[in-house]
Design a protein around this motif. Structure first.
Motif, PDB file in Angstrom:
ATOM      1  N   LEU A  62       2.620  24.120 -12.533  1.00 55.34           N
ATOM      2  CA  LEU A  62       2.515  25.497 -12.060  1.00 55.34           C
ATOM      3  C   LEU A  62       1.942  26.423 -13.118  1.00 55.34           C
ATOM      4  CD1 LEU A  62       3.031  27.719  -9.986  1.00 55.34           C
ATOM      5  CD2 LEU A  62       5.405  27.831 -10.811  1.00 55.34           C
ATOM      6  N   VAL A  63       2.511  26.382 -14.327  1.00 53.42           N
ATOM      7  CA  VAL A  63       2.048  27.313 -15.360  1.00 53.42           C
ATOM      8  C   VAL A  63       0.605  27.015 -15.751  1.00 53.42           C
ATOM      9  CG1 VAL A  63       2.787  25.978 -17.400  1.00 53.42           C
ATOM     10  CG2 VAL A  63       2.748  28.489 -17.482  1.00 53.42           C
ATOM     11  N   THR A  64       0.220  25.746 -15.751  1.00 55.28           N
ATOM     12  CA  THR A  64      -1.147  25.377 -16.116  1.00 55.28           C
ATOM     13  C   THR A  64      -2.138  25.874 -15.068  1.00 55.28           C
ATOM     14  OG1 THR A  64      -0.244  23.392 -17.179  1.00 55.28           O
ATOM     15  CG2 THR A  64      -2.609  23.469 -16.855  1.00 55.28           C
ATOM     16  N   VAL A  65      -1.769  25.726 -13.809  1.00 58.23           N
ATOM     17  CA  VAL A  65      -2.631  26.203 -12.723  1.00 58.23           C
ATOM     18  C   VAL A  65      -2.809  27.717 -12.810  1.00 58.23           C
ATOM     19  CG1 VAL A  65      -2.673  26.613 -10.229  1.00 58.23           C
ATOM     20  CG2 VAL A  65      -2.230  24.322 -11.109  1.00 58.23           C
ATOM     21  N   THR A  66      -1.711  28.447 -12.940  1.00 56.64           N
ATOM     22  CA  THR A  66      -1.779  29.909 -12.917  1.00 56.64           C
ATOM     23  C   THR A  66      -2.465  30.484 -14.160  1.00 56.64           C
ATOM     24  OG1 THR A  66       0.473  30.008 -13.829  1.00 56.64           O
ATOM     25  CG2 THR A  66       0.247  30.174 -11.456  1.00 56.64           C
ATOM     26  N   PRO A 109      -7.692  31.280 -13.670  1.00 54.90           N
ATOM     27  CA  PRO A 109      -8.387  32.511 -14.073  1.00 54.90           C
ATOM     28  C   PRO A 109      -9.338  32.284 -15.258  1.00 54.90           C
ATOM     29  CG  PRO A 109      -6.090  32.986 -13.627  1.00 54.90           C
ATOM     30  CD  PRO A 109      -6.234  31.486 -13.611  1.00 54.90           C
ATOM     31  N   LEU A 110      -8.946  31.399 -16.194  1.00 56.25           N
ATOM     32  CA  LEU A 110      -9.825  31.098 -17.323  1.00 56.25           C
ATOM     33  C   LEU A 110     -11.111  30.435 -16.832  1.00 56.25           C
ATOM     34  CD1 LEU A 110     -10.338  30.986 -20.363  1.00 56.25           C
ATOM     35  CD2 LEU A 110      -9.078  28.824 -20.429  1.00 56.25           C
ATOM     36  N   PRO A 156      -4.353  33.877  -2.715  1.00 57.26           N
ATOM     37  CA  PRO A 156      -3.852  33.043  -1.607  1.00 57.26           C
ATOM     38  C   PRO A 156      -2.579  32.275  -1.953  1.00 57.26           C
ATOM     39  CG  PRO A 156      -6.218  32.818  -1.811  1.00 57.26           C
ATOM     40  CD  PRO A 156      -5.763  33.586  -3.017  1.00 57.26           C
ATOM     41  N   MET A 157      -2.404  31.934  -3.219  1.00 59.86           N
ATOM     42  CA  MET A 157      -1.215  31.204  -3.639  1.00 59.86           C
ATOM     43  C   MET A 157       0.058  32.007  -3.369  1.00 59.86           C
ATOM     44  SD  MET A 157      -0.742  29.389  -7.324  1.00 59.86           S
ATOM     45  CE  MET A 157       0.635  28.295  -7.668  1.00 59.86           C
ATOM     46  N   SER A 158      -0.045  33.337  -3.543  1.00 61.16           N
ATOM     47  CA  SER A 158       1.102  34.219  -3.308  1.00 61.16           C
ATOM     48  C   SER A 158       1.425  34.365  -1.835  1.00 61.16           C
ATOM     49  CB  SER A 158       0.818  35.604  -3.914  1.00 61.16           C
ATOM     50  OG  SER A 158       0.585  35.520  -5.294  1.00 61.16           O
ATOM     51  N   ILE A 159       0.492  34.003  -0.983  1.00 67.23           N
ATOM     52  CA  ILE A 159       0.690  34.115   0.466  1.00 67.23           C
ATOM     53  C   ILE A 159       1.195  32.801   1.060  1.00 67.23           C
ATOM     54  CG2 ILE A 159      -0.456  34.576   2.663  1.00 67.23           C
ATOM     55  CD1 ILE A 159      -2.444  36.351   1.068  1.00 67.23           C
ATOM     56  N   THR A 160       0.561  31.704   0.682  1.00 64.19           N
ATOM     57  CA  THR A 160       0.930  30.415   1.282  1.00 64.19           C
ATOM     58  C   THR A 160       2.261  29.885   0.763  1.00 64.19           C
ATOM     59  OG1 THR A 160      -0.394  29.253  -0.397  1.00 64.19           O
ATOM     60  CG2 THR A 160      -1.467  29.775   1.693  1.00 64.19           C
ATOM     61  N   TRP A 161       2.640  30.250  -0.450  1.00 59.90           N
ATOM     62  CA  TRP A 161       3.917  29.778  -1.011  1.00 59.90           C
ATOM     63  C   TRP A 161       5.094  30.201  -0.140  1.00 59.90           C
ATOM     64  CZ3 TRP A 161       4.669  28.751  -6.815  1.00 59.90           C
ATOM     65  CH2 TRP A 161       5.978  28.360  -7.087  1.00 59.90           C
ATOM     66  N   PRO A 162       5.300  31.518   0.130  1.00 59.53           N
ATOM     67  CA  PRO A 162       6.453  31.892   0.962  1.00 59.53           C
ATOM     68  C   PRO A 162       6.384  31.368   2.386  1.00 59.53           C
ATOM     69  CG  PRO A 162       5.068  33.802   0.476  1.00 59.53           C
ATOM     70  CD  PRO A 162       4.605  32.690  -0.406  1.00 59.53           C
ATOM     71  N   VAL A 163       5.169  31.244   2.934  1.00 54.55           N
ATOM     72  CA  VAL A 163       5.028  30.677   4.281  1.00 54.55           C
ATOM     73  C   VAL A 163       5.545  29.241   4.305  1.00 54.55           C
ATOM     74  CG1 VAL A 163       3.368  29.930   6.026  1.00 54.55           C
ATOM     75  CG2 VAL A 163       3.104  32.167   4.933  1.00 54.55           C
ATOM     76  N   ALA A 164       5.142  28.468   3.308  1.00 53.02           N
ATOM     77  CA  ALA A 164       5.595  27.080   3.228  1.00 53.02           C
ATOM     78  C   ALA A 164       7.081  26.987   2.929  1.00 53.02           C
ATOM     79  CB  ALA A 164       4.796  26.337   2.155  1.00 53.02           C
TER      80      ALA A 164
END
Length: 458
Positions: free
Chosen positions: A277-281, A285-286, A305-313
């Motif tokens: 998770l931390v590596t992806v986030t 952006p880099l 999109p990550m902030s949207i699909t996470w709570p949906v899932a």
């Protein structure tokens, strides 16, 4: 609506406010840091304003979890929020960068309670079927905070003063405390407890040495004698800590927890997922800015999109938990994460923003499925008297995974790398994430056949 339902909704609101405070803190402070350095100087301490806060959270999270088992959630939540608000007020009053680092340490200690006790309380109050739904709400808060933090931070700094990014915590924290005390009823057995001071001290020293070594490793990008000495101190300290815990009457970290396969498997998987998770986030952006040459705004759009699909899932995961095995849900979720990481490996300098957004959406969906299921498993696999310690341990391993992840992945990169060299390095990091996702899926497979309903421990 009866009074019990009203109290539950009030309690949820209190926990959401507390979670929002910790969720927004990282992004809002990061946004304000350039202005803070301009006012206070001390640019050499820039990263420590963030690092010391995160270090304090890692150390204090399992401590608050255990103390909540001994003295109750209410009192420890109150103490944690009070420390957090005191640290916030002092941070806002800082007149030098050295003061700010110290006060952020205090704030981080309190934040340790806010990051683990809401999940512990959810496990106490809500039925198995509702716990995952609550996790969906919590995930939504983190998603909202990820979007609102930079916007709020920029607005406050530009129109008022950076001091107010800390002062604004005060009314929200007080409201959260008031609502919690009005809605949470708990009966704590009143008896004299023996606090594991030796375990807490040894743990704090060991983890601090380890995380400090990782921070130096990330900054210097090479192993030095000083870093090696800190690593050795950390290893010896952890060994001593485990020995102390095996002998303590009321250990900070009950080793008996790991006899529960749900706890053991969830914490191992949580560590691996924290690394991913931390590596992806951090590195998507880099990639957007360093390889494709786009601006910081578009790098933020890519992560949206990550902030949207996470709570949906997360909500979907809750519905599935009562119907199928935790192993199946987590394997599907981690497989989705792996697919997203394979998508990252396929990136090149011509990859479009919409395609990158599709990949982050996939990764967010996978995390929503898997981490929600693991969190509910930890909440539900143990009884009240050790639930705080269990949640503290789970969050500790996730945080350690993130700390180690950012340090290890940083060894492949350098601030001077740009263009094609950076592209090769990032592809190496993304490939490592695919391997880690496969390992996490193999760990989750040990829970195949374990029905969610079997976890309904009171």
């Amino acid at each position: 609506m009866n009074s019990e339902e009203t109290k539950q909704k009030t309690l949820v609101f209190a926990l959401l406010i507390a979670t929002f405070l910790t969720a927004i803190e990282g992004t809002i402070v990061s946004t304000a840091m350039p202005k803070i350095v301009e006012d206070l100087g001390g640019s050499e301490l820039y990263t420590w304003v963030i690092s010391v806060y995160l270090l304090a959270i890692v150390v204090s999270t399992p401590v608050f979890g255990k103390l909540a088992d001994l003295y109750g959630r209410k009192i420890m939540f109150t103490i944690g929020v009070s420390i957090f608000l005191a640290g916030s007020m002092l941070s806002g009053l800082s007149q030098s960068m050295e003061q700010l680092v110290l006060f952020r340490l205090i704030q981080g200690i309190g934040a340790g309670a806010l990051t683990t006790l809401p999940f512990t309380i959810i496990g106490d109050v809500f039925t198995f079927e509702l716990r995952a739904k609550m996790q969906g709400w919590m995930s939504s808060v983190w998603g909202i905070a990820g979007i609102a933090g930079p916007l709020a931070g920029g607005f406050i700094v530009d129109t008022i003063s950076w001091h107010w990014i800390f002062y604004m915590n005060l009314p929200f924290g007080i409201i959260s405390l008031f609502l919690l005390w009005a809605s949470l009823k708990e009966n704590v057995e009143k008896k004299k407890h023996k606090i594991d001071y030796a375990g807490i001290f040894t743990f704090a020293v060991s983890i601090t040495a380890f995380l400090y070594a990782l921070t130096l490793l990330k900054e210097q990008n090479q192993m030095t004698s000083g870093i090696l000495s800190l690593m050795i101190l950390a290893v010896i300290g952890i060994g001593l800590f485990l020995w102390i815990e095996s002998k303590a009457k009321e250990p900070m970290l009950p080793l008996s927890l790991f006899k529960n396969r749900f706890i053991t498997i969830s914490t191992i998987a949580g560590f691996l997922l924290g690394f991913i998770l931390v590596t992806v986030t951090f590195y998507i952006p880099l990639w957007v800015q360093g390889v494709t040459g786009l601006n910081a705004t578009l790098s933020g759009v890519t992560m949206l999109p990550m902030s949207i699909t996470w709570p949906v899932a997360a909500v979907l995961s809750g519905k599935l938990l009562a119907k199928t095995s935790i192993g199946r849900i987590t394997i599907v979720g981690i497989t989705v994460i792996a697919a997203g990481c394979i998508g990252l490996v396929s990136f090149n300098e011509n990859t479009t923003v919409p395609l990158m957004m599709a990949v982050t959406a996939i990764i967010g969906f996978g995390f929503g499925l898997s981490l929600t299921a693991f969190t509910v498993a930890v909440q539900s696999a143990v009884e009240w008297k050790v639930r705080g310690a269990a949640m503290g341990t789970f969050n500790l391993m996730r945080n350690l995974g993130q700390s180690i992840g950012i340090a290890v992945s940083g060894l492949w990169l350098s601030d001077q790398l740009r263009g094609y060299a950076l592209e090769i390095s990032l592809h190496t990091v993304f490939t490592i994430l695919v391997v880690l996702a496969v390992c996490a899926a193999a760990v989750a497979g040990m829970l195949l056949g374990e029905k969610g309903k079997q976890l309904s421990v009171s």
